[in-house]
Design an enzyme around this catalytic site. Structure first.
Site, short mmCIF file in Angstrom:
data_model
loop_
_atom_site.label_atom_id
_atom_site.label_comp_id
_atom_site.label_asym_id
_atom_site.label_seq_id
_atom_site.Cartn_x
_atom_site.Cartn_y
_atom_site.Cartn_z
CD GLU A 152 13.31 4.28 7.94
OE1 GLU A 152 13.31 5.19 8.80
OE2 GLU A 152 13.24 4.49 6.74
CD GLU A 191 10.75 12.96 11.07
OE1 GLU A 191 9.71 12.36 11.38
OE2 GLU A 191 11.67 12.44 10.43
CB CYS A 210 13.46 9.07 7.83
SG CYS A 210 14.40 7.95 6.81
CE LYS A 213 -1.84 2.74 2.85
NZ LYS A 213 -1.66 3.95 2.04
N GLY A 245 7.39 5.30 7.96
CA GLY A 245 6.52 6.47 8.09
C GLY A 245 6.81 7.19 9.39
CB SER A 246 4.90 9.72 11.20
OG SER A 246 3.67 9.03 11.32
CB THR A 247 7.78 8.37 15.57
OG1 THR A 247 9.11 8.20 15.08
CG2 THR A 247 7.71 7.84 17.00
CD GLU A 248 0.47 11.04 15.18
OE1 GLU A 248 1.11 11.81 14.43
OE2 GLU A 248 -0.75 11.13 15.37
CB ILE A 249 1.58 6.29 11.55
CG1 ILE A 249 0.79 7.59 11.33
CG2 ILE A 249 0.88 5.12 10.86
CD1 ILE A 249 -0.64 7.57 11.85
N GLY A 250 3.78 4.69 13.38
CA GLY A 250 4.52 3.46 13.67
C GLY A 250 4.12 2.86 15.01
P1 ADP Z 1 3.79 10.78 6.98
O1 ADP Z 1 3.76 11.40 8.32
O2 ADP Z 1 5.11 10.63 6.37
O3 ADP Z 1 2.66 11.22 6.07
P2 ADP Z 1 2.42 8.45 7.86
O4 ADP Z 1 3.11 7.74 8.95
O5 ADP Z 1 1.19 9.23 8.17
O6 ADP Z 1 3.53 9.27 7.18
O7 ADP Z 1 2.08 7.47 6.66
C1 ADP Z 1 2.97 6.56 6.11
C2 ADP Z 1 2.17 5.42 5.53
O8 ADP Z 1 1.37 4.86 6.55
C3 ADP Z 1 1.17 5.83 4.43
O9 ADP Z 1 1.13 4.81 3.45
C4 ADP Z 1 -0.13 5.90 5.18
O10 ADP Z 1 -1.25 5.69 4.34
C5 ADP Z 1 0.03 4.78 6.17
N1 ADP Z 1 -0.81 4.89 7.38
C6 ADP Z 1 -1.25 6.02 7.99
N2 ADP Z 1 -2.02 5.73 9.05
C7 ADP Z 1 -2.06 4.37 9.13
C8 ADP Z 1 -2.68 3.45 10.03
N3 ADP Z 1 -3.41 3.85 11.07
N4 ADP Z 1 -2.51 2.12 9.82
C9 ADP Z 1 -1.76 1.69 8.78
N5 ADP Z 1 -1.15 2.51 7.90
C10 ADP Z 1 -1.30 3.83 8.08
#
Ligand code: ADP
Length: 502
Positions: A275, A406, A309, A200, A253-258
């Site tokens: 990562e 960041e 990053c 995705k 992606g972001s630490t928050e979403i990670g």
């Molecule tokens: P950025 O802050 O760089 O936009 P995100 O961490 O928001 O990065 O997003 C990175 C990836 O994670 C994207 O493909 C996004 O669609 C996906 N993503 C965002 N939220 C979720 C979630 N709750 N569960 C799974 N994947 C997510």
């Protein structure tokens, strides 16, 4: 139209790119383009103009289920793992060749979709994706288990060995800053390890991943080995993370979403590689040739408009050279001035989205409010695209948000230091630990700092060199696990001990 506006005007797209933009929004399952079962789509915006240029599918739960089912079947029936390893290696090489043969097209799509300069996409993004596939392909024939004797049984009474098996179905969720490189960094090791996958891409930048899907089919991969769905993270991404038939999640992606993904993957106890973000220090010792090092420090943060990053977003220059380093960075302002992505002369482009533009500008304003001073930039050209000028903030304090958080934009906070112990402490004073660079001719100081700094990668007299052969990942809140190299491929495997009484 006045001259300034002309500079910020996006150039026309090629016919090849137009054709891609005219395609019907679809997802890629079992090597075929499929309609979504719903009608929802998402807008694709060119960040250089702020205009909608096409739409992509917003995958719903049925779409995700179909993609996962395709990957599950392709894994379980052995159509991928059952092939000779050399056949899998050759197919990955074929895919690399096809990506390389489409460099110009993919570079243009990346530039239009992400906002990055087409020259950078052509010179950096597409070749790096190709290299990742080429390097990793060979692991398909190199992964192996080992023979280990039990310690508790009489010698020769048992035959035992350890198999290294693919993890299964991988859900790969990637960000928007280096769209095709991120695809390569996840897909290549998953394939080499023998996994099947659902990819995705980020909702902001899905075009090259979709074009990549065509090349997967052309390279001859069995149906269902690689599936590509587009859509929002909190919907499609979230469903992948929680899906019981997905065995492993690879996320950048972001630490928050990670953190959210790590929590959400717990119920099904998936393997997870994360990562995440960074706030990487760039440490310049007093012995350097300032005229050589300043452009390197500028590149460390302004490359890809700071949307990387490992961006060197905290600069620590020794007090004796601090002012001269800042002057040297200021001299690069024209080089890193943002331009529309299809300007062939551009070195920096637009930020990826309006949201990101506002976020970065918000940080600069927050820094100023908290007492930071602008040594360079701080503003944005008046244009339709999401351009922010390269910015240096000084007079900052450790507790300011611009120093701690960041920003993911072309913004660096510059600070002075007096001795090595002090700067090591400052460098480590962060929740992040992704990258760091040390600039000096003093090898002893270099190695001492390399050992002291808590980061997954420490560069010397360079920054941001990310190589497929070397493990990459973060300390602290910058991630879990390592990508790339042997370690990256092994992260898509699991071990099985076989113990046989003879
Ligand atoms: P950025 O802050 O760089 O936009 P995100 O961490 O928001 O990065 O997003 C990175 C990836 O994670 C994207 O493909 C996004 O669609 C996906 N993503 C965002 N939220 C979720 C979630 N709750 N569960 C799974 N994947 C997510």
């Amino acid at each position: 139209m006045n001259k300034i506006a002309d500079i910020y005007q996006q150039k026309p797209y090629s016919d090849t790119a137009q054709r891609m933009l005219l395609r019907k929004p679809q997802i890629f399952i079992n090597n075929e383009w499929a309609d979504s079962t719903g009608d929802d789509t998402l807008a694709v915006i060119d960040p250089s103009s702020g205009r909608e240029i096409t739409r992509i599918v917003e995958a719903n739960s049925e779409d995700v289920n179909r993609a996962v089912a395709a990957a599950r079947t392709a894994f379980d029936d052995g159509r991928w793992t059952g092939l000779p390893a050399i056949a899998r290696e050759q197919m990955i090489h074929k895919l690399a060749d096809l990506i390389e043969a489409h460099t110009d097209e993919l570079a243009e799509l990346e530039a239009i979709d992400n906002g990055k300069p087409i020259g950078m996409a052509r010179a950096v993004d597409i070749p790096a994706a190709v290299n990742m596939f080429r390097y990793t392909a060979g692991w398909a024939t190199k992964i192996s288990g080992e023979t280990i004797e039990p310690m508790s049984t009489p010698g020769g009474a048992f035959h035992s060995y350890v198999r290294r098996e693919p993890a299964g179905v991988a859900g790969l969720i990637v960000p928007w800053n280096f769209p095709l490189i991120m695809v390569a960094n996840k897909v290549a090791p998953a394939l080499a390890a023998g996994c099947t996958l659902v990819l995705k891409p980020a909702e902001q930048t899905s075009l090259t991943a979709l074009r990549f899907a065509d090349l997967v089919a052309e390279a001859g991969f069995p149906p269902g080995v690689v599936n590509v769905i587009t859509g929002n993270g909190h919907l499609a991404g979230d469903l992948l993370v929680k899906h019981p038939d997905v065995d492993k999640i690879g996320f950048t992606g972001s630490t928050e979403i990670g953190k959210l993904i790590n929590r959400n993957a717990t119920d099904t106890l998936k393997y997870v590689t994360l990562e995440l973000g960074g706030k990487s220090p760039v440490i310049i010792l007093p012995d350097v040739d300032v005229s050589e090092v300043s452009p390197g420090a500028a590149q460390a943060v302004f490359f890809n408009s700071g949307q990387i990053c490992v961006a060197g977003s905290r600069l620590y220059a020794h007090r004796s050279i601090f002012d001269r380093v800042l002057e040297g960075i200021a001299e690069t302002a024209d080089f890193w001035a943002p331009r529309p992505s299809l300007d062939p002369e551009g070195h920096a482009g637009a930020l990826v989205s309006k949201e990101q533009y506002e976020r970065v500008r918000g940080y600069i304003e927050a820094g100023k409010k908290a007492g930071a001073a602008i040594a360079m930039g701080g503003d944005a050209p008046s244009a339709d695209g999401y351009f922010v000028n390269p910015t240096v903030l000084v007079d900052v304090k450790p507790e300011m948000s611009v120093v701690r958080e960041e920003i993911f934009g072309p913004v660096v906070v510059a600070q002075r230091f007096d001795d090595l112990d002090e700067v090591a402490k400052q460098a480590n004073n962060s929740v992040y630990g992704l990258g760091a660079s040390v600039w000096t001719k003093d090898l002893t100081a270099m190695h001492k700092l390399a050992a002291k700094i808590k980061a997954g990668t420490v560069w010397g007299n360079s920054h941001s060199l990310i190589d497929p052969a070397l493990p990459f990942g973060g300390y602290k809140e910058s991630g879990i696990g390592r990508e790339q190299g042997r370690y990256g491929v092994e992260s898509f495997t699991q071990l099985k001990s076989v113990i046989i009484k003879l």
